[in-house]
Design a protein around this motif. Structure first.
Motif, PDB file in Angstrom:
ATOM      1  N   THR A  75       0.829  -1.229   0.238  1.00  0.00           N
ATOM      2  CA  THR A  75      -0.159   0.089   0.180  1.00  0.00           C
ATOM      3  C   THR A  75       0.985   1.241  -0.159  1.00  0.00           C
ATOM      4  O   THR A  75       1.789   1.379   0.870  1.00  0.00           O
ATOM      5  CB  THR A  75      -1.191   0.000   1.305  1.00  0.00           C
ATOM      6  N   LEU A  76       1.014   1.997  -0.949  1.00  0.00           N
ATOM      7  CA  LEU A  76       1.524   3.198  -1.145  1.00  0.00           C
ATOM      8  C   LEU A  76       0.843   4.589  -0.647  1.00  0.00           C
ATOM      9  O   LEU A  76      -0.410   4.613  -1.235  1.00  0.00           O
ATOM     10  CB  LEU A  76       2.080   3.323  -2.728  1.00  0.00           C
ATOM     11  N   PRO A  77       1.291   5.218   0.226  1.00  0.00           N
ATOM     12  CA  PRO A  77       0.735   6.416   0.485  1.00  0.00           C
ATOM     13  C   PRO A  77       0.914   7.593  -0.494  1.00  0.00           C
ATOM     14  O   PRO A  77       2.079   7.669  -1.111  1.00  0.00           O
ATOM     15  CB  PRO A  77       1.426   6.871   1.742  1.00  0.00           C
ATOM     16  N   LEU A 135      -3.326   1.961  -3.316  1.00  0.00           N
ATOM     17  CA  LEU A 135      -2.931   3.487  -3.275  1.00  0.00           C
ATOM     18  C   LEU A 135      -3.969   4.194  -2.082  1.00  0.00           C
ATOM     19  O   LEU A 135      -5.044   3.734  -2.051  1.00  0.00           O
ATOM     20  CB  LEU A 135      -3.087   4.208  -4.611  1.00  0.00           C
ATOM     21  N   THR A 136      -3.387   4.754  -1.145  1.00  0.00           N
ATOM     22  CA  THR A 136      -3.972   5.279  -0.108  1.00  0.00           C
ATOM     23  C   THR A 136      -3.694   6.856   0.013  1.00  0.00           C
ATOM     24  O   THR A 136      -2.491   7.273  -0.090  1.00  0.00           O
ATOM     25  CB  THR A 136      -3.828   4.790   1.359  1.00  0.00           C
ATOM     26  N   LEU A 137      -4.861   7.401  -0.152  1.00  0.00           N
ATOM     27  CA  LEU A 137      -4.544   8.873  -0.034  1.00  0.00           C
ATOM     28  C   LEU A 137      -4.098   9.395   1.345  1.00  0.00           C
ATOM     29  O   LEU A 137      -4.816   9.357   2.388  1.00  0.00           O
ATOM     30  CB  LEU A 137      -6.170   9.742  -0.518  1.00  0.00           C
ATOM     31  N   LYS A 160      -2.579  13.151   2.482  1.00  0.00           N
ATOM     32  CA  LYS A 160      -2.350  14.438   1.890  1.00  0.00           C
ATOM     33  C   LYS A 160      -1.109  14.806   2.624  1.00  0.00           C
ATOM     34  O   LYS A 160      -0.317  15.870   2.136  1.00  0.00           O
ATOM     35  CB  LYS A 160      -3.570  15.342   2.094  1.00  0.00           C
ATOM     36  N   SER A 161      -0.757  14.701   3.985  1.00  0.00           N
ATOM     37  CA  SER A 161       0.725  15.003   4.477  1.00  0.00           C
ATOM     38  C   SER A 161       1.874  13.863   4.331  1.00  0.00           C
ATOM     39  O   SER A 161       2.609  14.045   5.007  1.00  0.00           O
ATOM     40  CB  SER A 161       0.161  15.665   5.962  1.00  0.00           C
ATOM     41  N   HIS A 162       1.647  13.164   3.209  1.00  0.00           N
ATOM     42  CA  HIS A 162       2.601  12.130   3.003  1.00  0.00           C
ATOM     43  C   HIS A 162       4.223  12.642   2.971  1.00  0.00           C
ATOM     44  O   HIS A 162       4.300  13.436   2.135  1.00  0.00           O
ATOM     45  CB  HIS A 162       2.157  11.194   1.861  1.00  0.00           C
ATOM     46  N   LYS A 163       4.931  12.191   3.831  1.00  0.00           N
ATOM     47  CA  LYS A 163       6.381  12.376   3.504  1.00  0.00           C
ATOM     48  C   LYS A 163       6.959  11.086   3.319  1.00  0.00           C
ATOM     49  O   LYS A 163       6.977  10.138   4.138  1.00  0.00           O
ATOM     50  CB  LYS A 163       6.999  12.863   4.811  1.00  0.00           C
ATOM     51  N   ALA A 164       7.689  11.134   2.176  1.00  0.00           N
ATOM     52  CA  ALA A 164       8.257   9.820   1.508  1.00  0.00           C
ATOM     53  C   ALA A 164       9.376   9.429   2.495  1.00  0.00           C
ATOM     54  O   ALA A 164      10.222  10.090   3.362  1.00  0.00           O
ATOM     55  CB  ALA A 164       8.914  10.229   0.097  1.00  0.00           C
ATOM     56  N   ALA A 165       9.309   7.956   2.684  1.00  0.00           N
ATOM     57  CA  ALA A 165      10.507   7.355   3.393  1.00  0.00           C
ATOM     58  C   ALA A 165      11.868   7.299   2.656  1.00  0.00           C
ATOM     59  O   ALA A 165      11.880   7.413   1.459  1.00  0.00           O
ATOM     60  CB  ALA A 165       9.936   5.838   3.574  1.00  0.00           C
ATOM     61  N   ASP A 166      12.855   7.189   3.363  1.00  0.00           N
ATOM     62  CA  ASP A 166      14.278   7.032   2.823  1.00  0.00           C
ATOM     63  C   ASP A 166      14.824   5.665   2.505  1.00  0.00           C
ATOM     64  O   ASP A 166      15.853   5.336   2.590  1.00  0.00           O
ATOM     65  CB  ASP A 166      15.274   7.900   3.411  1.00  0.00           C
ATOM     66  N   PHE A 167      13.767   4.788   2.542  1.00  0.00           N
ATOM     67  CA  PHE A 167      14.057   3.262   2.183  1.00  0.00           C
ATOM     68  C   PHE A 167      12.869   2.970   1.319  1.00  0.00           C
ATOM     69  O   PHE A 167      11.980   3.539   0.955  1.00  0.00           O
ATOM     70  CB  PHE A 167      14.024   2.479   3.644  1.00  0.00           C
ATOM     71  N   ASN A 168      13.224   1.640   0.419  1.00  0.00           N
ATOM     72  CA  ASN A 168      12.234   0.964  -0.347  1.00  0.00           C
ATOM     73  C   ASN A 168      10.964   0.672   0.516  1.00  0.00           C
ATOM     74  O   ASN A 168      11.057  -0.081   1.419  1.00  0.00           O
ATOM     75  CB  ASN A 168      12.880  -0.244  -0.904  1.00  0.00           C
ATOM     76  N   ILE A 169       9.974   0.869  -0.083  1.00  0.00           N
ATOM     77  CA  ILE A 169       8.609   0.453   0.594  1.00  0.00           C
ATOM     78  C   ILE A 169       7.785  -0.625  -0.483  1.00  0.00           C
ATOM     79  O   ILE A 169       6.779  -1.113   0.096  1.00  0.00           O
ATOM     80  CB  ILE A 169       7.588   1.622   0.579  1.00  0.00           C
TER      81      ILE A 169
END
Length: 125
Positions: free
Chosen positions: A17-19, A60-62, A64-73
């Motif tokens: 599940t990708l934010p 995919l999940t909405l 709105k304040s998503h901050k990307a991780a610094d690792f593979n998800i």
């Protein structure tokens, strides 16, 4: 000794599940670039989408304040990795780890989607 009536443990599908900050943009990206088609949407406005291609599934999940991780998800196994790598480069996406043959039997690279989610892509050598 095991109970003969006991059901053996077995796993079914599991999907990443990708934010994402903009679900319509993300849905279009995964459809246009990778050919994933939406098979389920939930919410009004839409806040969750299931995408499928071949035997792969991606959610995919909405957020709105998503901050990307610094690792593979997420990790995708593919056939035709060189073609996908070329598409990623043509789109100007950030390649985090260059395409290379790994000593553990994969040809692999890592790229970021428009929301900064790192996707590790591999193909068996």
């Amino acid at each position: 000794m095991t109970d003969t009536n006991e059901v053996p443990l077995r796993f079914g599908r599991i999907a990443a599940t990708l934010p994402v900050k903009d679900i319509e943009r993300a849905k279009a990206f995964y459809w246009d670039l990778l050919g994933y088609k939406p098979v389920f949407e939930n919410g009004d406005p839409v806040g969750f989408v299931i995408l499928e291609r071949d035997s792969a599934e991606l959610h995919l999940t909405l957020q709105k304040s998503h901050k990307a991780a610094d690792f593979n998800i997420a990790h995708m196994m593919v056939e035709g990795i060189d073609q996908l790598h070329a598409l990623v480069q043509q789109r100007g996406l950030k390649v985090v780890k260059r395409l290379q043959d790994k000593d553990y039997g994969l040809r692999a690279f890592v790229f970021e989607d428009p929301d900064g989610n790192r996707i590790d892509v591999g193909q068996r050598l």
